[in-house]
Design a protein around this motif. Structure first.
Motif, PDB file in Angstrom:
ATOM      1  N   SER A   5       8.166   2.116   7.220  1.00 21.67           N
ATOM      2  CA  SER A   5       7.889   1.740   8.605  1.00 21.67           C
ATOM      3  C   SER A   5       6.467   2.140   8.972  1.00 21.67           C
ATOM      4  O   SER A   5       5.806   2.916   8.269  1.00 21.67           O
ATOM      5  N   GLY A   6       6.003   1.632  10.105  1.00 21.76           N
ATOM      6  CA  GLY A   6       4.687   2.021  10.589  1.00 21.76           C
ATOM      7  C   GLY A   6       4.585   3.508  10.835  1.00 21.76           C
ATOM      8  O   GLY A   6       3.556   4.134  10.563  1.00 21.76           O
ATOM      9  N   THR A   7       5.665   4.115  11.331  1.00 21.27           N
ATOM     10  CA  THR A   7       5.665   5.558  11.572  1.00 21.27           C
ATOM     11  C   THR A   7       5.535   6.332  10.266  1.00 21.27           C
ATOM     12  O   THR A   7       4.792   7.322  10.184  1.00 21.27           O
ATOM     13  N   GLU A   8       6.228   5.890   9.235  1.00 25.58           N
ATOM     14  CA  GLU A   8       6.153   6.567   7.945  1.00 25.58           C
ATOM     15  C   GLU A   8       4.770   6.432   7.323  1.00 25.58           C
ATOM     16  O   GLU A   8       4.248   7.380   6.721  1.00 25.58           O
ATOM     17  N   VAL A   9       4.164   5.252   7.451  1.00 26.12           N
ATOM     18  CA  VAL A   9       2.808   5.063   6.917  1.00 26.12           C
ATOM     19  C   VAL A   9       1.821   5.938   7.675  1.00 26.12           C
ATOM     20  O   VAL A   9       0.983   6.633   7.081  1.00 26.12           O
ATOM     21  N   ALA A  10       1.918   5.935   9.009  1.00 27.15           N
ATOM     22  CA  ALA A  10       0.989   6.722   9.830  1.00 27.15           C
ATOM     23  C   ALA A  10       1.094   8.211   9.523  1.00 27.15           C
ATOM     24  O   ALA A  10       0.088   8.937   9.603  1.00 27.15           O
ATOM     25  N   ALA A  11       2.282   8.684   9.143  1.00 27.57           N
ATOM     26  CA  ALA A  11       2.457  10.103   8.841  1.00 27.57           C
ATOM     27  C   ALA A  11       1.638  10.543   7.642  1.00 27.57           C
ATOM     28  O   ALA A  11       1.337  11.735   7.493  1.00 27.57           O
ATOM     29  N   THR A  12       1.255   9.618   6.769  1.00 26.03           N
ATOM     30  CA  THR A  12       0.444   9.957   5.596  1.00 26.03           C
ATOM     31  C   THR A  12      -1.047   9.963   5.914  1.00 26.03           C
ATOM     32  O   THR A  12      -1.850  10.302   5.044  1.00 26.03           O
ATOM     33  N   LEU A  13      -1.416   9.578   7.135  1.00 29.56           N
ATOM     34  CA  LEU A  13      -2.831   9.456   7.511  1.00 29.56           C
ATOM     35  C   LEU A  13      -3.131  10.284   8.758  1.00 29.56           C
ATOM     36  O   LEU A  13      -3.503   9.750   9.808  1.00 29.56           O
ATOM     37  N   PRO A  14      -2.987  11.604   8.692  1.00 27.66           N
ATOM     38  CA  PRO A  14      -3.286  12.426   9.866  1.00 27.66           C
ATOM     39  C   PRO A  14      -4.743  12.262  10.296  1.00 27.66           C
ATOM     40  O   PRO A  14      -5.647  12.196   9.468  1.00 27.66           O
ATOM     41  N   TYR A 138      -6.820  10.245   3.220  1.00 25.17           N
ATOM     42  CA  TYR A 138      -6.942  10.322   4.678  1.00 25.17           C
ATOM     43  C   TYR A 138      -8.218  11.038   5.131  1.00 25.17           C
ATOM     44  O   TYR A 138      -8.630  10.914   6.285  1.00 25.17           O
ATOM     45  N   THR A 139      -8.889  11.780   4.221  1.00 25.95           N
ATOM     46  CA  THR A 139     -10.133  12.441   4.606  1.00 25.95           C
ATOM     47  C   THR A 139     -11.257  11.448   4.866  1.00 25.95           C
ATOM     48  O   THR A 139     -12.244  11.779   5.517  1.00 25.95           O
TER      49      THR A 139
END
Length: 230
Positions: A5-14, A138-139
């Motif tokens: 999901s979008g939420t799961e993907v976003a969690a990998t990109l703080p 994500y850096t």
């Protein structure tokens, strides 16, 4: 759609504002046409395979272990806006069982690369030009290749455009001729330089410069991301 999901993907990109782009949405028209198969397929394995076919074969040949990981460890690839930039987000299984990701930016998203980028290995330059204008963790600057707009010489990164004091006297390659295009999780910098033979890059750590063959080192760097999910 099946997969992450979008939420799961976003969690990998703080630290990034990440929005999933769905088929038929207003944002879908902002994506490159070659991403259509990734956008429209409802199966995560087929999305992953469609994304992998975008990669230039000569770069995959330089990165045999990571080329295999694109199939065996990537669990999904989603079309997104990342800080309002079109991107494919590759999400994979890390060694500890968590998710780790890379941001593959739209190849149209960056202006021309700085001049020293011409000395980078040709397969890597083709990838940045045609596949992803930046492919990083994500850096935004590690475990891949930074966006061309973020490439800079070590001298410029140190805010010493004429050369880092003390460096120029002892180093084989000037800090003004080392273009950093990625780093590891710490202080090891990966640089292109016209003062190296074709196919080589420079590893720079605390002022020490070593010329190495690009393929094995970049393959090692990308694979090491699976060890560092944070």
């Amino acid at each position: 759609m099946a997969g992450l999901s979008g939420t799961e993907v976003a969690a990998t990109l703080p630290g990034w504002a990440t929005t999933l782009v769905e088929p038929g949405s207003a944002d879908a028209v902002r994506l490159p046409g070659q991403w259509r198969a990734v956008l429209e397929d409802d199966d995560p394995a087929r999305r992953r395979d469609a994304a992998r076919t975008l990669w230039n074969p000569d770069l995959l040949a330089l990165l045999p272990r990571f080329a295999d990981a694109l199939t065996t460890r990537v669990v999904d690839v989603r079309t997104c806006l990342v800080d309002d930039l079109p991107a494919l987000v590759y999400v994979a299984s890390a060694d500890d069982g968590s998710h780790v990701s890379w941001i593959g930016f739209d190849p149209r998203s960056s202006p021309a690369a700085p001049p020293l980028w011409d000395s980078a290995p040709a397969p890597l330059r083709r990838f940045v030009r045609d596949v992803h204008a930046g492919f990083t963790s994500y850096t935004g600057e590690s475990f891949g290749v930074v966006r061309p707009v973020d490439m800079a010489t070590l001298a410029d990164l140190a805010d010493e455009p004429d050369g880092i004091p003390g460096w120029e006297e002892g180093a084989d390659i000037s800090s003004t001729r080392l273009l950093r295009f990625t780093r590891d999780s710490g202080a090891l910098h990966y640089c292109a330089s016209p003062d190296l033979p074709p196919g080589q890059i420079a590893l720079v750590y605390e002022g020490d410069v070593e010329g190495v063959d690009a393929g094995p080192e970049l393959d090692r760097l990308l694979m090491s991301r699976f060890l560092y999910p944070a």
